[in-house]
Write an enzyme that holds these catalytic residues in place. Structure first.
Site, short mmCIF file in Angstrom:
data_model
loop_
_atom_site.label_atom_id
_atom_site.label_comp_id
_atom_site.label_asym_id
_atom_site.label_seq_id
_atom_site.Cartn_x
_atom_site.Cartn_y
_atom_site.Cartn_z
N ARG A 1 4.36 1.47 4.90
CA ARG A 1 4.28 2.64 4.02
C ARG A 1 5.28 3.72 4.43
O ARG A 1 5.67 4.56 3.64
CB ARG A 1 2.85 3.21 4.03
CG ARG A 1 1.80 2.23 3.54
CD ARG A 1 0.40 2.84 3.58
NE ARG A 1 -0.63 1.85 3.27
CZ ARG A 1 -1.88 2.18 2.97
NH1 ARG A 1 -2.26 3.45 2.95
NH2 ARG A 1 -2.77 1.26 2.69
N GLU B 1 0.37 -0.33 -7.20
CA GLU B 1 -0.30 0.97 -7.21
C GLU B 1 0.65 2.04 -6.67
O GLU B 1 1.50 1.75 -5.83
CB GLU B 1 -1.56 0.91 -6.33
CG GLU B 1 -2.42 2.18 -6.43
CD GLU B 1 -3.56 2.24 -5.41
OE1 GLU B 1 -3.40 1.73 -4.29
OE2 GLU B 1 -4.61 2.80 -5.76
C1 LIG Z 1 -7.47 4.24 0.36
C2 LIG Z 1 -8.39 4.28 1.57
C3 LIG Z 1 -9.33 3.09 1.58
O1 LIG Z 1 -8.62 1.90 1.88
C4 LIG Z 1 -9.40 1.13 2.77
N1 LIG Z 1 -8.50 0.26 3.54
C5 LIG Z 1 -7.35 0.62 4.13
N2 LIG Z 1 -6.77 -0.45 4.73
C6 LIG Z 1 -7.59 -1.52 4.48
C7 LIG Z 1 -7.56 -2.90 4.82
N3 LIG Z 1 -6.55 -3.40 5.54
N4 LIG Z 1 -8.57 -3.69 4.41
C8 LIG Z 1 -9.59 -3.18 3.66
N5 LIG Z 1 -9.69 -1.88 3.31
C9 LIG Z 1 -8.70 -1.07 3.73
C10 LIG Z 1 -10.10 2.16 3.64
O2 LIG Z 1 -11.24 1.60 4.22
C11 LIG Z 1 -10.45 3.20 2.60
O3 LIG Z 1 -11.65 2.80 1.96
#
Ligand SMILES: CC[C@H]1O[C@@H](n2cnc3c(N)ncnc32)[C@H](O)[C@@H]1O
Length: 482
Positions: free
Chosen positions: A100, A171
């Site tokens: 990112r 997105e």
């Molecule tokens: C926008 C933020 C959201 O993305 C989720 N998130 C970020 N990286 C991951 C990931 N690698 N696997 C699952 N959920 C993820 C985080 O838990 C939060 O709910």
């Protein structure tokens, strides 16, 4: 290149493209003609636009998790598990934080460490480092549409690679992936860079390939007033449409009061379509509802309560898609089992509510009208300060605090706006900063906060904001005084 809300010429686009494909060695494997041939072979059931259209026509809400791990094989196992065990309707690849920030070197280190450790040492899937070859392996291994979910201010190379790999949705946006995600990246740059990503999608559209674009609705996900996030969503939708995007999903992050959340989704879809029509864009619009994006309870059973409430609201709002949270939200990256559990709880709730919508009521009608009026106040001012140019206006609007996102890290965000819940838990505004609402609207918000203060026997003030930020994690919607 000067920023303006005008479709890039092919010459402008290909000039920039030459440079960005050199940002990392995997860029040289991106070939537009080859990518177009590959995308043309994507079957309906693996196309985001096709599956979203079908869901919208059938009036059902699709469930999509977030998920991403470092190594291709592990990522394939994870997505396959969420598809087969989790019963996901759509799949993500959540991209890691180094990617990112375009720090692909660190991704290489993280990949090496992951191989050594036998587990993911990155918090997502480093799609640029895996390149078209790796991303196509992921796409070919699953049986659902695939989307890149991230938070990338400069997603130009990432977008080239994921679309060339058959991923039919991306997105993000120049505002929604800057203000909540970056501290000091200029809006001129990120709006320009996202014009590139949208122009790329537009180019594929012109080749007869439909790709979906989904601006990031929730923004900071912390008590963001519906009209503020709807205004940003509509701006990013219009900017994307100008670059040739024809398939858009606009989103919103759950605030927690049912009537306000349903009103926000209805206002978003209706008002966005009004603007697309007004500016002559032929856009197929769907909507996405994000389950609660704020602090979660640690206790997994309580977390399922929050997940199910978000699912119920998405269904009653008639959202085309809901983004799923997991019972590990309060602790970090979920295990595949916890991720699958979140999806299954979501789908159980969606199925129980299939076909049901929150009936129109005086309360719902008034909330829709209020959100539309507030959003119009903001958008009118954005166009005004941009002398009619939406891209220029968006940058100016942040400088002047006309657009102001609560609790955003970006130094380009005024940060004067302060939200707090009213007595029913709907998000209202305590401090307006320079948000250009009418006096009547401001007085209305104030009256609702005063009513809460009276019930709680305390003054309207900052403590309400603090209490509301912690409330859901403590098991409540409104942060009542101890
Ligand atoms: C926008 C933020 C959201 O993305 C989720 N998130 C970020 N990286 C991951 C990931 N690698 N696997 C699952 N959920 C993820 C985080 O838990 C939060 O709910």
């Amino acid at each position: 290149m000067e920023l303006k809300n005008k479709k890039w010429s092919q010459e402008q686009f290909f000039k920039v493209r030459e440079e960005i494909l050199n940002h990392w060695p995997t860029g040289k494997d991106v070939n537009l003609e080859d990518a177009a041939e590959y995308l043309k072979k994507v079957p309906e059931h693996k196309s985001f636009p096709a599956k979203l259209k079908k869901a919208k026509e059938e009036g059902i809400t699709l469930a999509q998790p977030r998920a991403g791990v470092a190594l291709v094989e592990d990522h394939i196992n994870l997505l396959t598990y969420l598809q087969n065990e989790g019963e996901a309707d759509l799949l993500p690849s959540t991209i890691d934080s180094y990617t990112r920030q375009n720090r692909y070197n660190e991704c290489e280190v993280g990949l090496e460490e992951s191989r050594k450790a036998g587990r993911s040492m990155l918090n997502g899937f480093p799609a640029v480092n895996h390149g078209v070859e790796g991303c196509r392996r992921v796409f070919e291994a699953v049986n659902l549409p695939l989307q890149a979910r991230h938070g990338t201010p400069d997603a130009r190379l990432l977008s080239e690679i994921i679309h060339a790999s058959g991923w039919t949705s991306n997105e993000g946006g120049g505002i929604s992936y800057n203000i909540p995600y970056a501290k000091s990246v200029s809006l001129e740059k990120t709006i320009l860079d996202w014009q590139y990503c949208d122009r790329l999608a537009g180019l594929y559209e012109e080749m007869g390939i439909s790709l979906n674009r989904e601006p990031f609705g929730p923004l900071t996900g912390t008590l963001v007033p519906p009209s503020v996030s709807n205004a940003v969503a509509i701006i990013e939708g219009l900017l994307a449409a100008e670059q040739g995007v024809r398939n858009l999903t606009l989103g919103y992050g759950q605030c927690g009061n049912l009537v306000q959340d349903v009103a926000a989704m209805r206002a978003l879809e209706e008002q966005a379509n009004e603007y697309f029509k007004m500016y002559g864009y032929d856009v197929y619009l769907t909507t996405v509802f994000h389950q609660w994006m704020g602090g979660f309870p640690q206790d997994e059973s309580k977390a399922f309560g929050v997940i199910s409430w978000g699912s119920a609201t998405a269904a009653l709002a008639g959202a085309t898609k809901v983004i799923v949270k997991t019972p590990h939200e309060a602790v970090g990256i979920p295990t595949k089992e916890a991720n699958a559990a979140g999806i299954k709880a979501t789908k159980q709730t969606l199925n129980l509510l299939r076909g049901q919508r929150l009936p129109m009521s005086k309360e719902l009608e008034e909330e829709i009208k209020l959100i539309k009026a507030e959003t119009k106040c903001i958008l009118d001012k954005v166009f005004e300060v941009g002398n009619g140019d939406l891209a220029v206006g968006a940058v100016k609007a942040f400088e002047l605090g006309i657009l102001d996102i609560p609790f955003a890290p970006s130094k380009y965000n005024a940060g004067k706006i302060l939200p707090a819940r009213d007595n029913n838990g709907a998000v209202r505004i305590l401090e307006f900063g320079n948000i250009p609402f009418t006096k009547e609207i401001k007085d209305f918000h104030r009256s609702l906060l005063e009513a809460r203060a009276k019930v709680e026997n305390r003054e309207v003030g900052f403590q309400m904001v603090v209490d509301d930020i912690y409330a859901v994690g403590k098991g409540f919607l409104v942060g009542r005084p101890n």
